[in-house]
Design a protein around this motif. Sequence first.
Motif, PDB file in Angstrom:
ATOM      1  N   GLU A   1       1.320  -7.836 -12.585  1.00  0.00           N
ATOM      2  CA  GLU A   1       1.355  -8.448 -11.346  1.00  0.00           C
ATOM      3  C   GLU A   1       1.538  -7.242 -10.278  1.00  0.00           C
ATOM      4  OE1 GLU A   1       3.448 -12.170  -8.962  1.00  0.00           O
ATOM      5  OE2 GLU A   1       4.529 -11.471 -10.535  1.00  0.00           O
ATOM      6  N   CYS A   2       2.825  -6.590 -10.707  1.00  0.00           N
ATOM      7  CA  CYS A   2       3.098  -5.506  -9.476  1.00  0.00           C
ATOM      8  C   CYS A   2       1.935  -4.046  -9.586  1.00  0.00           C
ATOM      9  CB  CYS A   2       4.559  -4.942 -10.245  1.00  0.00           C
ATOM     10  SG  CYS A   2       5.766  -5.697  -9.704  1.00  0.00           S
ATOM     11  N   LEU A   3       1.416  -3.921 -10.509  1.00  0.00           N
ATOM     12  CA  LEU A   3       0.467  -3.119 -10.603  1.00  0.00           C
ATOM     13  C   LEU A   3      -0.766  -3.392  -9.827  1.00  0.00           C
ATOM     14  CD1 LEU A   3       0.566  -1.981 -14.264  1.00  0.00           C
ATOM     15  CD2 LEU A   3       0.899  -0.493 -12.513  1.00  0.00           C
ATOM     16  N   LYS A   4      -1.210  -4.755 -10.027  1.00  0.00           N
ATOM     17  CA  LYS A   4      -2.212  -5.190  -9.165  1.00  0.00           C
ATOM     18  C   LYS A   4      -1.991  -5.215  -7.633  1.00  0.00           C
ATOM     19  CE  LYS A   4      -3.983  -8.613 -12.442  1.00  0.00           C
ATOM     20  NZ  LYS A   4      -4.345 -10.310 -12.312  1.00  0.00           N
ATOM     21  N   LEU A   5      -0.766  -4.957  -7.207  1.00  0.00           N
ATOM     22  CA  LEU A   5      -0.477  -5.110  -5.820  1.00  0.00           C
ATOM     23  C   LEU A   5      -0.221  -3.814  -5.003  1.00  0.00           C
ATOM     24  CD1 LEU A   5       2.111  -8.238  -5.929  1.00  0.00           C
ATOM     25  CD2 LEU A   5      -0.073  -8.211  -4.816  1.00  0.00           C
ATOM     26  N   ALA A   6       0.294  -2.925  -6.189  1.00  0.00           N
ATOM     27  CA  ALA A   6       0.540  -1.482  -5.701  1.00  0.00           C
ATOM     28  C   ALA A   6      -0.767  -0.658  -5.318  1.00  0.00           C
ATOM     29  CB  ALA A   6       1.296  -0.772  -6.570  1.00  0.00           C
ATOM     30  N   GLY A   7      -0.398  -0.048  -4.128  1.00  0.00           N
ATOM     31  CA  GLY A   7      -1.286   1.005  -3.753  1.00  0.00           C
ATOM     32  C   GLY A   7      -1.664   2.087  -4.344  1.00  0.00           C
ATOM     33  N   THR A   8      -0.637   2.778  -5.272  1.00  0.00           N
ATOM     34  CA  THR A   8      -0.825   3.507  -6.268  1.00  0.00           C
ATOM     35  C   THR A   8      -0.317   3.321  -7.526  1.00  0.00           C
ATOM     36  OG1 THR A   8      -0.856   5.301  -4.385  1.00  0.00           O
ATOM     37  CG2 THR A   8      -0.726   6.153  -6.567  1.00  0.00           C
ATOM     38  N   ARG A   9      -1.196   3.385  -8.606  1.00  0.00           N
ATOM     39  CA  ARG A   9      -0.679   2.846  -9.903  1.00  0.00           C
ATOM     40  C   ARG A   9      -0.714   3.687 -10.964  1.00  0.00           C
ATOM     41  NH1 ARG A   9      -3.365  -0.879  -6.942  1.00  0.00           N
ATOM     42  NH2 ARG A   9      -5.420  -0.325  -7.130  1.00  0.00           N
ATOM     43  N   GLY A  10       0.094   3.748 -12.027  1.00  0.00           N
ATOM     44  CA  GLY A  10       0.115   4.549 -13.042  1.00  0.00           C
ATOM     45  C   GLY A  10       0.841   4.084 -14.060  1.00  0.00           C
ATOM     46  N   VAL A  11       0.201   4.350 -15.420  1.00  0.00           N
ATOM     47  CA  VAL A  11       0.634   3.937 -16.766  1.00  0.00           C
ATOM     48  C   VAL A  11       0.611   5.196 -17.688  1.00  0.00           C
ATOM     49  CG1 VAL A  11      -0.402   1.658 -16.140  1.00  0.00           C
ATOM     50  CG2 VAL A  11      -1.701   3.428 -17.594  1.00  0.00           C
ATOM     51  N   PRO A  12       1.482   4.910 -18.511  1.00  0.00           N
ATOM     52  CA  PRO A  12       1.771   5.917 -19.748  1.00  0.00           C
ATOM     53  C   PRO A  12       0.613   6.181 -20.617  1.00  0.00           C
ATOM     54  CG  PRO A  12       3.815   4.890 -19.658  1.00  0.00           C
ATOM     55  CD  PRO A  12       2.870   4.178 -18.545  1.00  0.00           C
TER      56      PRO A  12
ATOM     57  N   SER B   1       0.948  -1.228  -0.131  1.00  0.00           N
ATOM     58  CA  SER B   1      -0.043   0.001  -0.140  1.00  0.00           C
ATOM     59  C   SER B   1       0.809   1.294   0.191  1.00  0.00           C
ATOM     60  CB  SER B   1      -0.934   0.012   1.199  1.00  0.00           C
ATOM     61  OG  SER B   1      -0.269   0.120   2.372  1.00  0.00           O
ATOM     62  N   GLN B   2       2.150   1.153   0.487  1.00  0.00           N
ATOM     63  CA  GLN B   2       3.011   2.243   0.423  1.00  0.00           C
ATOM     64  C   GLN B   2       3.835   2.483  -0.805  1.00  0.00           C
ATOM     65  OE1 GLN B   2       4.511   1.190   4.400  1.00  0.00           O
ATOM     66  NE2 GLN B   2       4.114   3.290   5.145  1.00  0.00           N
ATOM     67  N   VAL B   3       3.551   1.237  -1.841  1.00  0.00           N
ATOM     68  CA  VAL B   3       4.332   1.442  -2.781  1.00  0.00           C
ATOM     69  C   VAL B   3       3.566   2.006  -4.059  1.00  0.00           C
ATOM     70  CG1 VAL B   3       5.373   0.119  -4.644  1.00  0.00           C
ATOM     71  CG2 VAL B   3       5.611  -0.427  -2.135  1.00  0.00           C
ATOM     72  N   ALA B   4       4.142   3.025  -4.824  1.00  0.00           N
ATOM     73  CA  ALA B   4       3.405   3.474  -6.258  1.00  0.00           C
ATOM     74  C   ALA B   4       4.366   2.905  -7.173  1.00  0.00           C
ATOM     75  CB  ALA B   4       3.685   5.106  -6.307  1.00  0.00           C
ATOM     76  N   TYR B   5       3.666   2.323  -8.392  1.00  0.00           N
ATOM     77  CA  TYR B   5       4.406   1.689  -9.330  1.00  0.00           C
ATOM     78  C   TYR B   5       3.707   2.208 -10.667  1.00  0.00           C
ATOM     79  CZ  TYR B   5       6.238  -2.246 -11.877  1.00  0.00           C
ATOM     80  OH  TYR B   5       6.926  -2.963 -12.930  1.00  0.00           O
ATOM     81  N   MET B   6       4.629   2.326 -11.624  1.00  0.00           N
ATOM     82  CA  MET B   6       4.557   2.734 -12.965  1.00  0.00           C
ATOM     83  C   MET B   6       4.934   1.774 -13.837  1.00  0.00           C
ATOM     84  SD  MET B   6       4.814   6.562 -14.614  1.00  0.00           S
ATOM     85  CE  MET B   6       3.803   7.032 -15.967  1.00  0.00           C
ATOM     86  N   GLY B   7       3.910   1.255 -14.700  1.00  0.00           N
ATOM     87  CA  GLY B   7       4.482   0.128 -15.594  1.00  0.00           C
ATOM     88  C   GLY B   7       3.727   0.329 -16.855  1.00  0.00           C
ATOM     89  N   CYS B   8       4.117  -0.313 -18.173  1.00  0.00           N
ATOM     90  CA  CYS B   8       3.434   0.176 -19.448  1.00  0.00           C
ATOM     91  C   CYS B   8       3.164  -1.456 -20.103  1.00  0.00           C
ATOM     92  CB  CYS B   8       4.430   0.720 -20.244  1.00  0.00           C
ATOM     93  SG  CYS B   8       5.991   0.109 -20.646  1.00  0.00           S
ATOM     94  N   SER B   9       3.825  -2.283 -19.541  1.00  0.00           N
ATOM     95  CA  SER B   9       3.557  -3.671 -20.415  1.00  0.00           C
ATOM     96  C   SER B   9       3.134  -4.947 -19.578  1.00  0.00           C
ATOM     97  CB  SER B   9       5.306  -4.176 -20.638  1.00  0.00           C
ATOM     98  OG  SER B   9       5.933  -4.587 -19.699  1.00  0.00           O
ATOM     99  N   TYR B  10       2.790  -5.974 -20.372  1.00  0.00           N
ATOM    100  CA  TYR B  10       2.303  -7.128 -19.781  1.00  0.00           C
ATOM    101  C   TYR B  10       3.143  -7.532 -18.464  1.00  0.00           C
ATOM    102  CZ  TYR B  10      -0.782  -7.518 -23.914  1.00  0.00           C
ATOM    103  OH  TYR B  10      -1.642  -7.248 -24.875  1.00  0.00           O
ATOM    104  N   SER B  11       4.342  -7.347 -18.497  1.00  0.00           N
ATOM    105  CA  SER B  11       5.360  -7.919 -17.524  1.00  0.00           C
ATOM    106  C   SER B  11       5.103  -7.128 -16.247  1.00  0.00           C
ATOM    107  CB  SER B  11       6.810  -7.900 -17.754  1.00  0.00           C
ATOM    108  OG  SER B  11       7.258  -6.755 -18.228  1.00  0.00           O
ATOM    109  N   ASP B  12       4.221  -6.058 -15.908  1.00  0.00           N
ATOM    110  CA  ASP B  12       4.203  -5.098 -15.127  1.00  0.00           C
ATOM    111  C   ASP B  12       2.828  -5.328 -14.448  1.00  0.00           C
ATOM    112  OD1 ASP B  12       6.333  -3.309 -15.254  1.00  0.00           O
ATOM    113  OD2 ASP B  12       5.476  -2.574 -17.138  1.00  0.00           O
TER     114      ASP B  12
END
Length: 401
Positions: A351-362, A338-349
């Motif tokens: 899993e981490c996007l699902k877990l992160a408390g704050t999520r962003g994508v381009p 919940s204290q992690v913000a994650y920014m990803g853009c591809s299929y390999s991201d």
Amino acid sequence: MSAEVAVDGPDRKKKKRGHLAALVLARGGSKGIPLKNIRALAGKPLIAWVLRAAIDCGHFDSVWVSTDHDEIEKVAKQYGAKVHRRSPEVSQDATSSLETIQEFLKHHPEVDIVGNIQATSPCLHPNDLIKVVDLIQNQGYDSVFSVVRHHLFRWKEVKAGETTVAENFTPARRPRRQDWKGELHENGSFYFATRELLTKGLLQDGKLAYYEMKPEHSVDIDIDLDWPIAEQRVKRYGYFGKNPTVVKLLVCNVDGCLTDGRIYVNQEHELISYSLRDVDGIRMLLDKDVQVRLLSERDISKTLVSNLNLPCLIEANVSNKKEVVERWMGELGLSSWSQVAYMGCSYSDVECLKLAGTRGVPGDACTAVKMMDSFVCQHGGGYGAIQEFADHVITLMETGR
């Protein structure tokens, strides 16, 4: 008097007038968008956004959902509302909101004032409701409704062959937007009225006021085409709760977020590009004591690392992103995603996007990550998306959204 409110009579303070109930009407038989009231919008059921605003406002004596559907009842209770099971007679396509409210009042004699809040207005904020409650509870207004200001030129509708005329401006002297106050239009976000008016069949009468909402908070969902627009508006301007977002670590995929995902090749070198705006965005987060980590599935050039000139760790040749992020979390003493913000853009991201408390994508991310409950940037990877997401993260932390 606040610029947000216009009235038709003199102000006068009054004592609290009785039991004020927030009432959200949520019929299960919507024809435009089936069960739209509980359809997920930005990761939450549509109705949840207004229920949270009403409950966190703290000025209602009770918060209700009037429904005829079991699933809507379940969601309403999950988000803290009481449920009134409406009768089949007021659950028809032709049933008006007023008839449904009148039935609610017959079953709840303790209610003196109803704040009818539309489930389809997901950008409603508690501060707006607090101001409206003050008008109707303390300043003596009998009914208050929401409006938004539009700058639209209106023309008279005519039959084919007839000549139309302008209705709210002079064509020879078309006003500039900055020289014209515009016009106020009902936006349907809420209607407050006393029991006395409602039982007479009136939503707007007596001592009457409008409340002007900000354009960015004036969102209404009617058909499917409204949905993606509303989702982006909610992510930028919606109310996300009382407790401030706490972000201690931001992790970003270099490939397609810091860069545009392209590689330029000559006979000797591979070249990539990045935006200095994104470097500024990372610095903004570092200045807010947010740790920043970058990862890549490729072998990142040492030249890129040195050119960034940032005190953040970069790890290359990553095959398991979740494992790397959790190692970093352990090093920083973070026990929760919940204290992690994650920014990803591809299929390999994903899993981490699902877990992160704050999520962003381009803005140019793959469809799989765009469809998640993430902040979708307007900018693409390598063109300022990280700075945009950094602004969003800082806003969440500073405003308690």
